[in-house]
Design a protein around this motif. Structure first.
Motif, PDB file in Angstrom:
ATOM      1  N   ARG A  32     -42.133  -1.172  -6.228  1.00  0.00           N
ATOM      2  CA  ARG A  32     -42.515  -1.161  -7.653  1.00  0.00           C
ATOM      3  C   ARG A  32     -41.392  -0.568  -8.501  1.00  0.00           C
ATOM      4  NH1 ARG A  32     -47.344  -3.138  -7.773  1.00  0.00           N
ATOM      5  NH2 ARG A  32     -48.960  -2.500  -6.333  1.00  0.00           N
ATOM      6  N   ILE A  33     -41.259  -1.128  -9.703  1.00  0.00           N
ATOM      7  CA  ILE A  33     -40.276  -0.621 -10.665  1.00  0.00           C
ATOM      8  C   ILE A  33     -40.971  -0.460 -12.018  1.00  0.00           C
ATOM      9  CG2 ILE A  33     -38.116  -1.063 -11.907  1.00  0.00           C
ATOM     10  CD1 ILE A  33     -37.305  -2.885  -9.628  1.00  0.00           C
ATOM     11  N   ALA A  34     -40.669   0.635 -12.702  1.00  0.00           N
ATOM     12  CA  ALA A  34     -41.123   0.863 -14.078  1.00  0.00           C
ATOM     13  C   ALA A  34     -39.883   0.981 -14.952  1.00  0.00           C
ATOM     14  CB  ALA A  34     -41.959   2.132 -14.166  1.00  0.00           C
ATOM     15  N   VAL A  35     -39.887   0.271 -16.085  1.00  0.00           N
ATOM     16  CA  VAL A  35     -38.749   0.286 -17.008  1.00  0.00           C
ATOM     17  C   VAL A  35     -39.260   0.601 -18.412  1.00  0.00           C
ATOM     18  CG1 VAL A  35     -36.808  -1.005 -17.950  1.00  0.00           C
ATOM     19  CG2 VAL A  35     -37.601  -1.489 -15.619  1.00  0.00           C
ATOM     20  N   GLY A  36     -38.789   1.710 -18.975  1.00  0.00           N
ATOM     21  CA  GLY A  36     -39.202   2.107 -20.316  1.00  0.00           C
ATOM     22  C   GLY A  36     -38.404   1.403 -21.398  1.00  0.00           C
ATOM     23  N   ALA A  37     -39.088   1.103 -22.496  1.00  0.00           N
ATOM     24  CA  ALA A  37     -38.466   0.517 -23.687  1.00  0.00           C
ATOM     25  C   ALA A  37     -39.055   1.239 -24.893  1.00  0.00           C
ATOM     26  CB  ALA A  37     -38.729  -0.987 -23.753  1.00  0.00           C
ATOM     27  N   VAL A  47     -43.819   0.115 -21.501  1.00  0.00           N
ATOM     28  CA  VAL A  47     -43.220   0.197 -20.175  1.00  0.00           C
ATOM     29  C   VAL A  47     -43.484  -1.121 -19.468  1.00  0.00           C
ATOM     30  CG1 VAL A  47     -43.274   1.341 -17.913  1.00  0.00           C
ATOM     31  CG2 VAL A  47     -43.447   2.694 -20.015  1.00  0.00           C
ATOM     32  N   TYR A  48     -42.410  -1.729 -18.961  1.00  0.00           N
ATOM     33  CA  TYR A  48     -42.493  -2.977 -18.206  1.00  0.00           C
ATOM     34  C   TYR A  48     -42.586  -2.635 -16.723  1.00  0.00           C
ATOM     35  CZ  TYR A  48     -40.925  -5.232 -22.505  1.00  0.00           C
ATOM     36  OH  TYR A  48     -40.828  -5.683 -23.805  1.00  0.00           O
ATOM     37  N   LEU A  49     -43.459  -3.347 -16.013  1.00  0.00           N
ATOM     38  CA  LEU A  49     -43.668  -3.087 -14.596  1.00  0.00           C
ATOM     39  C   LEU A  49     -43.332  -4.319 -13.775  1.00  0.00           C
ATOM     40  CD1 LEU A  49     -46.857  -1.271 -15.513  1.00  0.00           C
ATOM     41  CD2 LEU A  49     -45.043  -0.177 -14.225  1.00  0.00           C
ATOM     42  N   TYR A  50     -42.760  -4.072 -12.596  1.00  0.00           N
ATOM     43  CA  TYR A  50     -42.370  -5.139 -11.677  1.00  0.00           C
ATOM     44  C   TYR A  50     -42.823  -4.767 -10.277  1.00  0.00           C
ATOM     45  CZ  TYR A  50     -39.370  -6.519 -15.523  1.00  0.00           C
ATOM     46  OH  TYR A  50     -38.911  -6.887 -16.755  1.00  0.00           O
ATOM     47  N   ARG A  51     -43.050  -5.805  -9.452  1.00  0.00           N
ATOM     48  CA  ARG A  51     -43.396  -5.576  -8.053  1.00  0.00           C
ATOM     49  C   ARG A  51     -42.605  -6.539  -7.185  1.00  0.00           C
ATOM     50  NH1 ARG A  51     -46.897  -9.617  -6.366  1.00  0.00           N
ATOM     51  NH2 ARG A  51     -47.872 -10.748  -8.075  1.00  0.00           N
ATOM     52  N   LEU A  52     -42.332  -6.109  -5.988  1.00  0.00           N
ATOM     53  CA  LEU A  52     -41.590  -6.917  -5.037  1.00  0.00           C
ATOM     54  C   LEU A  52     -42.578  -7.739  -4.213  1.00  0.00           C
ATOM     55  CD1 LEU A  52     -38.776  -7.533  -3.861  1.00  0.00           C
ATOM     56  CD2 LEU A  52     -39.153  -5.653  -2.245  1.00  0.00           C
ATOM     57  N   ALA A  53     -42.416  -9.060  -4.241  1.00  0.00           N
ATOM     58  CA  ALA A  53     -43.290  -9.958  -3.480  1.00  0.00           C
ATOM     59  C   ALA A  53     -42.418 -10.980  -2.752  1.00  0.00           C
ATOM     60  CB  ALA A  53     -44.280 -10.661  -4.407  1.00  0.00           C
ATOM     61  N   THR A  54     -42.475 -10.972  -1.464  1.00  0.00           N
ATOM     62  CA  THR A  54     -41.699 -11.889  -0.623  1.00  0.00           C
ATOM     63  C   THR A  54     -40.224 -11.915  -1.001  1.00  0.00           C
ATOM     64  OG1 THR A  54     -43.605 -13.326  -1.149  1.00  0.00           O
ATOM     65  CG2 THR A  54     -42.263 -13.925   0.701  1.00  0.00           C
ATOM     66  N   GLY A  55     -39.667 -10.733  -1.218  1.00  0.00           N
ATOM     67  CA  GLY A  55     -38.243 -10.624  -1.502  1.00  0.00           C
ATOM     68  C   GLY A  55     -37.832 -10.930  -2.931  1.00  0.00           C
ATOM     69  N   VAL A  56     -38.798 -11.138  -3.825  1.00  0.00           N
ATOM     70  CA  VAL A  56     -38.497 -11.462  -5.226  1.00  0.00           C
ATOM     71  C   VAL A  56     -39.208 -10.459  -6.134  1.00  0.00           C
ATOM     72  CG1 VAL A  56     -38.731 -13.216  -7.033  1.00  0.00           C
ATOM     73  CG2 VAL A  56     -38.301 -13.917  -4.672  1.00  0.00           C
ATOM     74  N   TRP A  57     -38.489  -9.959  -7.140  1.00  0.00           N
ATOM     75  CA  TRP A  57     -39.087  -9.040  -8.115  1.00  0.00           C
ATOM     76  C   TRP A  57     -39.824  -9.847  -9.174  1.00  0.00           C
ATOM     77  CZ3 TRP A  57     -39.597  -4.060  -7.213  1.00  0.00           C
ATOM     78  CH2 TRP A  57     -38.763  -3.473  -6.274  1.00  0.00           C
TER      79      TRP A  57
END
Length: 146
Positions: A32-37, A47-57
């Motif tokens: 998981r990644i959190a990116v503040g703006a 805050v934008y959130l991302y997750r890693l799924a099958t090698g892709v963010w």
């Protein structure tokens, strides 16, 4: 995003959105990644959130203050640990007026991110820079004096 193989770090991918303040604060925990703006939306912040799924963010949604107002600077600092996200809203500061820093907590469930507790971060200075960190069942927030 950078990844390490052995002792070598390599650029894996670049995350971006059309938001000039994207990347003011970043935190990564496992997949998981959190990116503040903090300047997004007239300084309300997001805050934008991302997750890693099958090698892709992949994008995993956004969160914002439960009571947003102009110049909140939500996302001034972020910290993510698994399914727990801590965000600080620094509030616009000036040299002549104090402001209130706030800490927000979110959890990721089956249907996405939901808001939880919110606290005022003790700040007696008008030019402080709030920070936050979360690790398991513990969180800490403080203010660096500018």
């Amino acid at each position: 995003m950078f990844t390490r193989t052995g002792t070598v770090w390599s650029l894996e991918t670049t995350l971006s959105v059309s938001d000039g303040s994207f990347g003011r604060a970043v935190s990564v925990s496992g997949g998981r990644i959190a990116v503040g703006a903090m300047m997004s939306g007239s300084g309300r912040g997001v805050v934008y959130l991302y997750r890693l799924a099958t090698g892709v963010w992949l994008a995993d949604g956004t969160v914002s203050a439960t009571d947003p107002s102009t110049d909140d600077w939500f996302g001034y600092d972020v910290s993510i640990d698994g399914d727990t996200l801590a965000v600080v809203a620094g509030g616009a500061w000036t040299l002549t007026a104090a402001h209130v820093d706030r800490a927000f907590f979110f959890t990721r469930g089956a249907t996405g991110w939901s808001s939880g507790a919110r606290f005022v971060v003790d700040s007696t200075y008008n030019t402080d820079q709030p920070r936050i960190a979360v690790d398991g069942d513990y969180a800490a927030a403080g203010s660096e004096i500018f």
